[in-house]
Design an enzyme around this catalytic site. Structure first.
Site, PDB file in Angstrom:
ATOM      1  N   HIS A 170      48.275 -14.722  19.950  1.00 57.19           N
ATOM      2  CA  HIS A 170      46.733 -14.616  19.657  1.00 57.19           C
ATOM      3  C   HIS A 170      45.945 -13.250  20.134  1.00 57.19           C
ATOM      4  O   HIS A 170      44.952 -13.139  20.494  1.00 57.19           O
ATOM      5  CB  HIS A 170      46.128 -15.689  20.414  1.00 57.19           C
ATOM      6  N   SER A 299      46.841  15.110  11.847  1.00 54.08           N
ATOM      7  CA  SER A 299      45.168  14.873  11.550  1.00 54.08           C
ATOM      8  C   SER A 299      44.749  16.489  11.174  1.00 54.08           C
ATOM      9  O   SER A 299      45.072  17.151  11.725  1.00 54.08           O
ATOM     10  CB  SER A 299      44.469  14.403  12.701  1.00 54.08           C
TER      11      SER A 299
END
Length: 459
Positions: A170, A299
């Site tokens: 979770h 990038s």
């Protein structure tokens, strides 16, 4: 506009063309025509051996010539068939006429020319051609690509079998595992998926217009056409097709095996989507670094970035593959009455669906090969997560009947920053044997991995 990689409508034949060179000869329209020619030739030769007075067995030279048309089928041959199709407006008939044109100046073959496509409906040729395409694509391209991914996962599972890693159920800290065990989990799943893909029987039918041998029996009523068709379908190549015989059909083979195959591939793809997303997350956490390649840019504005592009590319292409594979699996087994044409245009996209899958497997393998484990980051994460030892402490407490074991650990750890000192103080206060206290005091998050290493080495 000339067709070039940069002008292609599909990136499979544009940007990614070179990466799919092994699949293209099998699943392109040329590959489809090639297999149609193979089926027509196999049927024609088999008819010559059936014992009919009207069609004597072909000479060895004629057989060699016919099999050579299949073996050496070229782009020029495919274009010649397309040229005939401009007149016939029927692709299977164009293949028949092209084959007959190759009989010119060969009296033995010219005399028997009307036995080309004898008693066949177009779908007798198409379904067998599709089956041959899929078998080759699966066995020669798809399964080897998946096997390479599986081999890499096994190698990594063994190499990192003992490297401890914090689990996150979770998204929250949980009982530690090892890097190798997590990769072994995927390897086991993928192995099972590969076996399902490999185990699908590739079926084919050769039974006429609506599956009842109507035309066949009109010509030779006493002949066992079903046994003959089975022999052509199941006899190994090159004289037969080497497929599994489908005895019941309408005009088209029912396509249930195709649905089974495409579902099996989609299941493997889903497992790999799961892997790609998990590795992406581990790269984000710093568990893995990525090997740098000279000249690459992550990038256009942020010079520091090394993006997990291979896993992102794989995830995207696996999604595209599954969208098509699931449509194929749901649509193809459905046909109105004895035949409608909705399957024809859909079937032409089988190569597209498999192409995106193969492209994804390649990207995934490239990404896995770039990974470098960052053991320092893994160790730091574990050392900051002493709360995960609440589980073993409370389990030992339960073993010795300490009342409210779970609740006591919950009070000490839930929602709090847990330190080694706090846990050790709790352990020392417990009413349990000193040997057990000593064992628990020696435990660290990095050592609390159960059988993870053993399980990782087992795959």
């Amino acid at each position: 506009m000339n067709l070039q990689p940069v002008t292609a409508l599909s990136p499979l034949d544009g940007r990614y063309a070179e990466k799919l060179s092994a699949l293209r000869p099998l699943m392109s329209e040329q590959g489809y025509m090639h297999r149609r020619v193979q089926v027509e030739v196999a049927w024609f030769i088999a008819l010559s051996d059936a014992g009919f007075a009207e069609f004597k067995p072909l000479s060895p030279g004629a057989r060699t010539y016919l099999l050579g048309l299949v073996k050496h089928f070229s782009t020029a041959d495919a274009l010649a068939i397309k040229e005939i199709e401009k007149t016939t407006n029927h692709d299977v008939k164009a293949v028949e006429y092209w084959l007959k044109s190759k009989f010119e100046a060969r009296p033995e073959l010219e005399h028997a020319a009307e036995f080309v496509h004898f008693a066949c409906t177009s779908e007798d040729i198409n379904n067998t051609a599709h089956a041959l395409q899929l078998r080759c694509a699966r066995d020669l391209v798809l399964l080897p690509a998946l096997d390479r991914v599986l081999l890499k996962l096994r190698e990594m599972a063994h190499a990192y079998a003992e490297v401890p890693m914090l689990s996150r159920t979770h998204g929250q800290t949980a009982s530690p595992t090892t890097v190798g065990k997590e990769l072994a989990n995927v390897a086991v799943r993928l192995h099972a998926a590969i076996e399902r893909i490999a185990g699908v029987k590739i079926l084919a039918k050769m039974n006429g217009a609506v599956g009842n041998y109507n035309a066949h029996l009109a010509a030779w009523p006493a002949f066992d056409w079903e046994a003959f068709s089975r022999k052509v379908v199941e006899t190994p190549e090159p004289l037969g097709l080497g497929l599994s015989f489908q005895p019941y059909s309408i005009q088209i083979e029912p396509h249930d095996y195709m649905a089974e195959l495409f579902d099996a591939v989609a299941r493997a793809d889903t497992i790999l989507i799961d892997l790609a997303r998990d590795i992406w997350g581990y790269v984000s956490l710093g568990y893995f670094k990525q090997k740098l390649k000279a000249g690459e840019i992550g990038s256009s504005t942020m010079p520091h970035k090394v993006n997990p592009i291979d896993f992102e590319n794989a995830e995207g292409n696996l999604g595209l593959a599954n969208a098509l594979l699931r449509h194929l699996a749901e649509k193809l087994p459905v046909s109105r009455w004895q035949r409608d044409l909705t399957d024809s245009t859909v079937l032409r996209n089988m190569g597209v669906a498999l192409g995106y899958a193969v492209l994804a497997y390649q990207s995934l393998l490239v990404g896995l090969n770039k990974l470098e484990l960052n053991e320092e980051a893994l160790a730091a994460d574990l050392d900051a997560s002493w709360e995960v030892l609440a589980e073993p402490i409370q389990t030992v407490m339960r073993r010795f009947g300490v009342p409210g074991a779970y609740e006591k650990l919950k009070e000490v750890t839930r929602g709090k920053t847990v330190t080694a000192e706090a846990l050790h103080a709790l352990i020392r206060s417990l009413d349990i044997p000193e040997t057990e206290k000593t064992r628990l005091l020696a435990l660290t998050p990095a050592l609390y991995v159960g059988k993870a290493a053993e399980l990782a080495r087992r795959v």
